[in-house]
Design an enzyme around this catalytic site. Structure first.
Site, PDB file in Angstrom:
ATOM      1  N   GLU A 197      -1.459  14.303  -3.768  1.00 22.33           N
ATOM      2  CA  GLU A 197      -0.533  13.486  -2.991  1.00 22.33           C
ATOM      3  C   GLU A 197       0.884  13.753  -3.497  1.00 22.33           C
ATOM      4  O   GLU A 197       1.106  13.784  -4.708  1.00 22.33           O
ATOM      5  CB  GLU A 197      -0.870  11.991  -3.154  1.00 22.33           C
ATOM      6  N   HIS A 233      20.561  17.022 -19.228  1.00 20.87           N
ATOM      7  CA  HIS A 233      19.283  17.436 -19.841  1.00 20.87           C
ATOM      8  C   HIS A 233      18.985  16.572 -21.077  1.00 20.87           C
ATOM      9  O   HIS A 233      17.830  16.235 -21.343  1.00 20.87           O
ATOM     10  CB  HIS A 233      19.325  18.912 -20.226  1.00 20.87           C
ATOM     11  N   ASP A 238      13.819  16.558 -11.580  1.00 23.74           N
ATOM     12  CA  ASP A 238      14.995  17.196 -10.985  1.00 23.74           C
ATOM     13  C   ASP A 238      16.190  16.242 -10.969  1.00 23.74           C
ATOM     14  O   ASP A 238      16.010  15.020 -10.922  1.00 23.74           O
ATOM     15  CB  ASP A 238      14.632  17.635  -9.554  1.00 23.74           C
ATOM     16  N   GLY A 239      17.379  16.833 -11.003  1.00 24.58           N
ATOM     17  CA  GLY A 239      18.602  16.043 -10.827  1.00 24.58           C
ATOM     18  C   GLY A 239      19.429  15.865 -12.092  1.00 24.58           C
ATOM     19  O   GLY A 239      20.438  15.153 -12.068  1.00 24.58           O
ATOM     20  N   ASN A 243      14.411  29.699 -14.190  1.00 20.90           N
ATOM     21  CA  ASN A 243      15.546  29.015 -14.835  1.00 20.90           C
ATOM     22  C   ASN A 243      16.356  29.922 -15.760  1.00 20.90           C
ATOM     23  O   ASN A 243      17.473  29.573 -16.164  1.00 20.90           O
ATOM     24  CB  ASN A 243      15.073  27.774 -15.617  1.00 20.90           C
ATOM     25  N   ARG A 267      23.094  17.234 -11.487  1.00 20.04           N
ATOM     26  CA  ARG A 267      23.900  16.396 -10.579  1.00 20.04           C
ATOM     27  C   ARG A 267      24.237  15.058 -11.228  1.00 20.04           C
ATOM     28  O   ARG A 267      25.340  14.538 -11.071  1.00 20.04           O
ATOM     29  CB  ARG A 267      23.120  16.168  -9.262  1.00 20.04           C
ATOM     30  N   TRP A 268      23.298  14.522 -11.994  1.00 18.82           N
ATOM     31  CA  TRP A 268      23.538  13.252 -12.707  1.00 18.82           C
ATOM     32  C   TRP A 268      24.748  13.405 -13.631  1.00 18.82           C
ATOM     33  O   TRP A 268      25.617  12.543 -13.692  1.00 18.82           O
ATOM     34  CB  TRP A 268      22.293  12.891 -13.512  1.00 18.82           C
TER      35      TRP A 268
END
Ligand code: FPP
Length: 253
Positions: free
Chosen positions: A217, A44, A27-28, A75, A31-32
């Protein structure tokens, strides 16, 4: 030696305790790119290069399955230009990276509703699967047009069909039968991730592997995917190594 300080104690990375199956919500990217005043697709593109580096790093560490959430069934709601770019990415990725995958003995697998992807994307996927079919090392498992709720609905339908055809009795439906009808069934003993990583600071599952993550986890890393490095991966694994997995019981496993 890779280590980091935890509660003022130096914790060493344990190369003998690597999770067999790591799943990543990458993710991100958007925004990056936005932070750099670039179009979202630039994120991407950089994200694809990071996939190459992290695949290599995971394979070198001895991970058995690396599952990457590359495109969800939700998406499609994104702008057409971004969807088209994301649909081109598997082809770009495999065209440039399959020789390295073969060299590293990495086998490609794809889970999701692949038949709904553009024909060209399907061809690129099928070629990559075929080119790496004899590889016996890490499985690089892309979730492409994947959504876990749909996956479960598909499994329920398939089980119901077997019941209505008298191939299966209602009493014999078990957790194993459900798991056998999910898209991770081919991963056998490694179907369930040991470690789930989500990058960019978001902390939700976004319809990813809802059944399979029951005892995994979870580690959340603030780094946006295009900036994620091998050291980030090792830090996430180190956090995994500090956890005590009890699988509902009282002792560690
Ligand atoms: C989430 O970031 C990322 C995606 C929806 C696409 C993930 C794709 C890649 C990392 C490229 C690699 C793919 C292949 C097939 C090699 P986002 O766009 O939701 O970011 P945001 O939350 O900052 O907007």
């Amino acid at each position: 030696m890779f280590n980091f300080k935890k509660k003022n104690k130096i914790v060493d990375f344990d190369y003998q305790n690597i999770p067999n199956h790591i799943a990543i919500i990458m993710d991100g990217n958007g925004r990056w790119a936005q932070e750099r005043h670039l179009p979202r697709i630039a994120g991407h593109k950089q994200g694809m290069n990071v996939v190459k580096k992290i695949t290599q790093a995971a394979s070198d560490l001895g991970v058995k399955v690396l599952t990457l959430y590359a495109f969800s069934t939700e998406n499609w709601k994104r702008p057409e230009k971004e969807v088209n770019y994301l649909m081109d990415l598997p082809e770009r990725f495999f065209n440039t990276f399959v020789p390295d995958l073969v060299k590293n003995n990495v086998k490609v697998n794809v889970m999701g509703y692949v038949d709904q992807l553009p024909k060209q994307t399907q061809t690129a996927i099928n070629n990559a699967i075929n080119d790496t079919k004899d590889c016996t090392g890490m499985v690089l498992n892309f979730a492409l047009n994947y959504g876990s709720q749909d996956e479960i609905v598909t499994a329920v339908k398939s089980i119901a069909e077997k019941v209505s055809n008298n191939e299966l009795s209602i009493d014999s439906i078990s957790k194993e039968i459900v798991a056998d009808n999910l898209m991770t069934a081919d991963l056998g003993e490694y179907a369930n991730p040991d470690l789930l990583i989500r990058t960019s600071g978001e902390e939700r599952l976004s319809n990813f592997l809802l059944w399979q993550l029951a005892y995994s986890e979870f580690v959340f890393d603030d780094t946006k995917w295009p900036d994620y490095t091998e050291d980030n991966l090792k830090k996430c694994i180190l956090t995994f190594q500090s956890r005590h997995r009890r699988f509902g019981g009282l002792t560690n496993k």
